[in-house]
Scaffold this active site. Sequence first.
Site, PDB file in Angstrom:
ATOM      1  N   THR A 111       0.803  -1.220   0.000  1.00 18.57           N
ATOM      2  CA  THR A 111       0.000   0.000   0.000  1.00 18.57           C
ATOM      3  C   THR A 111       0.833   1.266   0.000  1.00 18.57           C
ATOM      4  O   THR A 111       0.348   2.331  -0.378  1.00 18.57           O
ATOM      5  CB  THR A 111      -0.941   0.048   1.227  1.00 18.57           C
ATOM      6  OG1 THR A 111      -0.217  -0.386   2.361  1.00 18.57           O
ATOM      7  CG2 THR A 111      -2.140  -0.835   1.016  1.00 18.57           C
ATOM      8  N   GLY A 112       2.072   1.181   0.435  1.00 19.71           N
ATOM      9  CA  GLY A 112       2.922   2.369   0.465  1.00 19.71           C
ATOM     10  C   GLY A 112       3.285   2.820  -0.939  1.00 19.71           C
ATOM     11  O   GLY A 112       3.006   2.147  -1.934  1.00 19.71           O
ATOM     12  N   PHE A 113       3.915   3.978  -1.009  1.00 23.63           N
ATOM     13  CA  PHE A 113       4.304   4.517  -2.316  1.00 23.63           C
ATOM     14  C   PHE A 113       5.293   3.584  -3.017  1.00 23.63           C
ATOM     15  O   PHE A 113       5.183   3.332  -4.217  1.00 23.63           O
ATOM     16  CB  PHE A 113       4.930   5.897  -2.149  1.00 23.63           C
ATOM     17  CG  PHE A 113       3.973   6.961  -1.723  1.00 23.63           C
ATOM     18  CD1 PHE A 113       2.603   6.866  -1.979  1.00 23.63           C
ATOM     19  CD2 PHE A 113       4.426   8.105  -1.069  1.00 23.63           C
ATOM     20  CE1 PHE A 113       1.718   7.864  -1.600  1.00 23.63           C
ATOM     21  CE2 PHE A 113       3.553   9.109  -0.687  1.00 23.63           C
ATOM     22  CZ  PHE A 113       2.203   8.989  -0.950  1.00 23.63           C
TER      23      PHE A 113
ATOM     24  N   CYS B 102      17.757   6.125  -1.508  1.00 24.31           N
ATOM     25  CA  CYS B 102      17.576   7.143  -2.547  1.00 24.31           C
ATOM     26  C   CYS B 102      18.654   8.222  -2.523  1.00 24.31           C
ATOM     27  O   CYS B 102      19.324   8.476  -3.527  1.00 24.31           O
ATOM     28  CB  CYS B 102      16.188   7.758  -2.451  1.00 24.31           C
ATOM     29  SG  CYS B 102      15.736   8.326  -0.807  1.00 24.31           S
TER      30      CYS B 102
ATOM     31  N   ASN C 289      13.355   9.541  -6.687  1.00 21.30           N
ATOM     32  CA  ASN C 289      13.593   8.739  -5.482  1.00 21.30           C
ATOM     33  C   ASN C 289      12.740   7.480  -5.426  1.00 21.30           C
ATOM     34  O   ASN C 289      13.117   6.490  -4.798  1.00 21.30           O
ATOM     35  CB  ASN C 289      13.340   9.582  -4.228  1.00 21.30           C
ATOM     36  CG  ASN C 289      11.918  10.066  -4.137  1.00 21.30           C
ATOM     37  OD1 ASN C 289      11.449  10.748  -5.067  1.00 21.30           O
ATOM     38  ND2 ASN C 289      11.207   9.733  -3.087  1.00 21.30           N
TER      39      ASN C 289
END
Lengths: 349, 349, 349, 349
Positions: A15-17, A150, A313
Amino acid sequence: MSDDAAYTASVVGGTGFTGGELLRLLAGHPEFEVVQATSRSKENKTVGHAHPNLRDLDLRFSSPEDLESVDALFAATPHGVSMEQIDEFRDAAETVVDLSADFRLDTEDQYDEWYDGHSRPELLDESVYALPELTRDELPGADLIASGGCNATATILGLKPLVEEGILTGDEQIVVDVKVGSSEGGAGGGEASSHPERSGVVRPYAPTGHRHEAEIEQFLGLDVSFTVHAVDMIRGASATCHVFPGEPVSKGDLWGAYRGEYGEEPFVELVAGGGGVYRYPEPKAVAGTNRAEVGFELDPGNRRLVVFSAIDNMMKGSAGQAVHAANVALGIEETAGLEFGGLHPVGAP
Amino acid sequence: MSDDAAYTASVVGGTGFTGGELLRLLAGHPEFEVVQATSRSKENKTVGHAHPNLRDLDLRFSSPEDLESVDALFAATPHGVSMEQIDEFRDAAETVVDLSADFRLDTEDQYDEWYDGHSRPELLDESVYALPELTRDELPGADLIASGGCNATATILGLKPLVEEGILTGDEQIVVDVKVGSSEGGAGGGEASSHPERSGVVRPYAPTGHRHEAEIEQFLGLDVSFTVHAVDMIRGASATCHVFPGEPVSKGDLWGAYRGEYGEEPFVELVAGGGGVYRYPEPKAVAGTNRAEVGFELDPGNRRLVVFSAIDNMMKGSAGQAVHAANVALGIEETAGLEFGGLHPVGAP
Amino acid sequence: MSDDAAYTASVVGGTGFTGGELLRLLAGHPEFEVVQATSRSKENKTVGHAHPNLRDLDLRFSSPEDLESVDALFAATPHGVSMEQIDEFRDAAETVVDLSADFRLDTEDQYDEWYDGHSRPELLDESVYALPELTRDELPGADLIASGGCNATATILGLKPLVEEGILTGDEQIVVDVKVGSSEGGAGGGEASSHPERSGVVRPYAPTGHRHEAEIEQFLGLDVSFTVHAVDMIRGASATCHVFPGEPVSKGDLWGAYRGEYGEEPFVELVAGGGGVYRYPEPKAVAGTNRAEVGFELDPGNRRLVVFSAIDNMMKGSAGQAVHAANVALGIEETAGLEFGGLHPVGAP
Amino acid sequence: MSDDAAYTASVVGGTGFTGGELLRLLAGHPEFEVVQATSRSKENKTVGHAHPNLRDLDLRFSSPEDLESVDALFAATPHGVSMEQIDEFRDAAETVVDLSADFRLDTEDQYDEWYDGHSRPELLDESVYALPELTRDELPGADLIASGGCNATATILGLKPLVEEGILTGDEQIVVDVKVGSSEGGAGGGEASSHPERSGVVRPYAPTGHRHEAEIEQFLGLDVSFTVHAVDMIRGASATCHVFPGEPVSKGDLWGAYRGEYGEEPFVELVAGGGGVYRYPEPKAVAGTNRAEVGFELDPGNRRLVVFSAIDNMMKGSAGQAVHAANVALGIEETAGLEFGGLHPVGAP
């Protein structure tokens, strides 16, 4: 998601980016079939419920308790989670690609210096750090891969040719001033990342002591002075490295160093000077892509060399790099699934 | 614009962003009455035609050929214009405040190093540089004032206490990484500053050789490594100064140095650590105001000191500073007309 | 905050965006002295901890349990709180200005149609709705004032002259399409208002059934079709009213209607056509101010009249309107403390 | 650009935003090989000089005077240019896809009503309007294709099912309130589209009389009240259609109408209600894609139906639609080259 995909894959923490980007990349990858995406908060909901760009994907989130057996498992969980669940991950998959910081450092001492107590320190040496331009040779067949961070990736890509060429020896002052977008903060929210407070900022959010220094020092052997600012973009990390070489260098030397290092790299592009609007690396020029832009300028008066490095990123800085690493690890064409070249015009984005 | 204003004022170059800010400040100033604003392109149009926030102002642009006699003339013209018209300006006004770079440097040699040929070099020594925190004593009665540049102002305010306290001696490496908003580019437009190309950027627009270095070096006696990035905000200049003092300094030393320098200053605020969302200087916290925020953080590992300085480039970086200087020059209360303290929440802005 | 302020004031709910704006306005107001700002979450912290623009204010948040006696109490609490604490508020202050929706509607029936059960319905009739351009005559001496809602204010200001002139009779279709900034969502945060999800949106957040319809219908006697979109700005509410008058109207009629209504109003400006960049009402032209811009255009082909109305939702849409109302209620100069005219250039700050 | 591409293509007007998008799409298309991109201003420069995302493309701009023979020529020139050069275009290519408004209307009368004098009116009837969901059957083999306009496309896609189902008959009031990004203004710049003036706006830029009304009326047979606002995004067009059906409609009727129309469409997605952050159509959810999102909500109180439609104006609103049309015209798989599904999180990139 190709019907004749050669490998099955799962995403833990979908569900995260970062999880969403992994799902996007794997679903469009010719050699992977996504068979599972886990989420506690959205269990049984469609993947499109969390990620509107994936509404076409016929997949529902399932519990992280029941991991399916796959060829490659990508863990997009918060720092500290993977080390606790690593045995389950490895039981489920031959190749585990972890996108957190849990397995990036080589030794327990390093880890303890920057983080709090590692529960599985014996795996630190076993895992392979994935910044494929740097560690390509170690990736084929690797079964525990730690995808690079990143801000570390942007910085390392900018400085590595200088180390390789002996322009930087470790004795120089190196200031790295990083500007990052709001997606680095994740999907969680919170007052500081709310739109009214986060819009239009130039905010020193990690003035000193950012943990990615550890990765940079480990892989370049350089001590860097590292400061991270939040600026108003969503995707993007831009590292400006101010370097003072001991010996004078020429533009020709630099072009030689950077072309020698990256001339054959599919995901690194040199951008230095030239005309038009986009004369130096910019994160918006690589938004949505796995490409890094690297460039430089000389400041003759004070013998300074300024190196610019820009990535997305979410891509070269996390999900794209993880897929790139898996491609190398499994013997897939390196650029497979990572061909998107970006948009123009574009925000950030 | 007070009915019982003590001084008359005019603004040459009233359609640009800086000219508009001057008009706004002078119109709301208790001691000034604006009697003229010039513009070639909008002659005879109301001031509100160029600046929607000034629609209430009953004033039309007039030709710069016919300057009225005033107590104070503010020139907001492009670099190079003031030196050509300076005699007319001085004929029209006892006090001339120039916001361009034309009279900021002390000698012709300095000017020639950074710009192209000065037509009135004999005035360089006569003019008074206005960064009131720095040159307050020279301003009373000055008749030719050169208001300091935006990026220079941010940098100088950040570093000056370190020079005063001997923490910086001129032998140290000093990297100044500046982030600026789009209003620095003026009202003109152009492809690179169009919304689609300028939004969401982190763009190295002056990687090296920015002319404001000259002001910094002149007034601090320091050689700085200076790089300017365009970021996505409209107003604002944020300078991050990475400094490596020869001798160790403590937080206590630093608080002492900064409080000693700025403790009584009405327009400088120390912001370092503390809680909440706004823990370090940020341009959006000073948007629309004449305030500078200055703060710092120590990076003990590499003996680095990071100094942050944030201003609104249109205010403390140009129009506000010019009015502040005029206040001092004419013996008016320093903060008169500059009391606006900013908004929250706010963009940039 | 003037030393010789005539009235004491307090703000209940001082950490939110609206509370911060009230504190800013009252602290700069010549006739008010702020003696208390309450906050549960930031009790004992300085006001500047929540609002960086108010760091100069020598005031700490105190508990809402201990209200000091003041002349005017401004309640900036979430909907539903004021009705529960109204007795305490009225015990503490002779004039209570409530910025929530609790006392805006006239009858319990109206309230129940749009909200859930009012605990003090007998006060609905007693309270005075404050949109001073509309209800100026009822405000002097009022002791319970309900400050009008932001989207309702923008809409009402746009349509009122048409009702007054009989151009709208209540039988016409009226579509009101509103665009609002992120500050309307408050300081709380949440996933949808996080910067990555909220940036760059055109998001139908109240497609139908927005509660401000109730205020519009109550005060204009018109049924409107109301839709609210979130767009990428922080401050601002812009209402575009598409109206189909039964009888043809001319531009002259309209100028007459609007000038007749607003010609003497200090906070309403007519902006319709003309040249330059800002030809119609825009929220960024009024950001930070208590000004409303109102304008219109005729679409002869389909007998449509389009009315545009733009305000800063934090100012004319809440805190500014509340102070304006208090000025009228207490017999203070209407514009006192509300003189700030805005910036140019500016975001939507 | 596949080595075994079946068709050659050229882009006339390759430096603009639309030209750049065409080049991006065609270069990544399995069936097209781009053999020419023309530009007067950047003749002989690489395509990457104008479009940083296309630096990998080995192609230089050439003069529009020397058109190569290709299978398909895409004209991305300003309105009025194609009609002057149409003979050259048709000499060079069997299939001409024009992205301007020159050939969208059917008759000279229609054209004259909205534009100024057509030089080749006899071609208006011959050309095929391309909004493939609407005119798919006319496209195979078409040799002069007029790709539909961005705001018209968004509106038509939203309203068409209502016309097909008889819910709209032409007698109803229909208000279409459109919000668009800055890329609609093209790459040219100008004061109003400069970053400081264009950021943060809600600006009524076409209050009435937008020319896309002509396309809408021609293809839907409906008279619409059309207003366009500029908002702060780069890509995107969002149409909110406020409709008052003569007869009551239910949600079930509407789902039936929209599913019936678009159930099989590869580029139209229904988004109406549901949970999560993205509950209705939003341009940022389709940024970079050829997808349109369409959804609706009922407002029972006033018998209003609100239809939302969101596209990327550069894609489904121009370049993507043109490639889609060429695919259909040439018998290529409809989705070829248009598979990119978008990013999350994303600005309005």
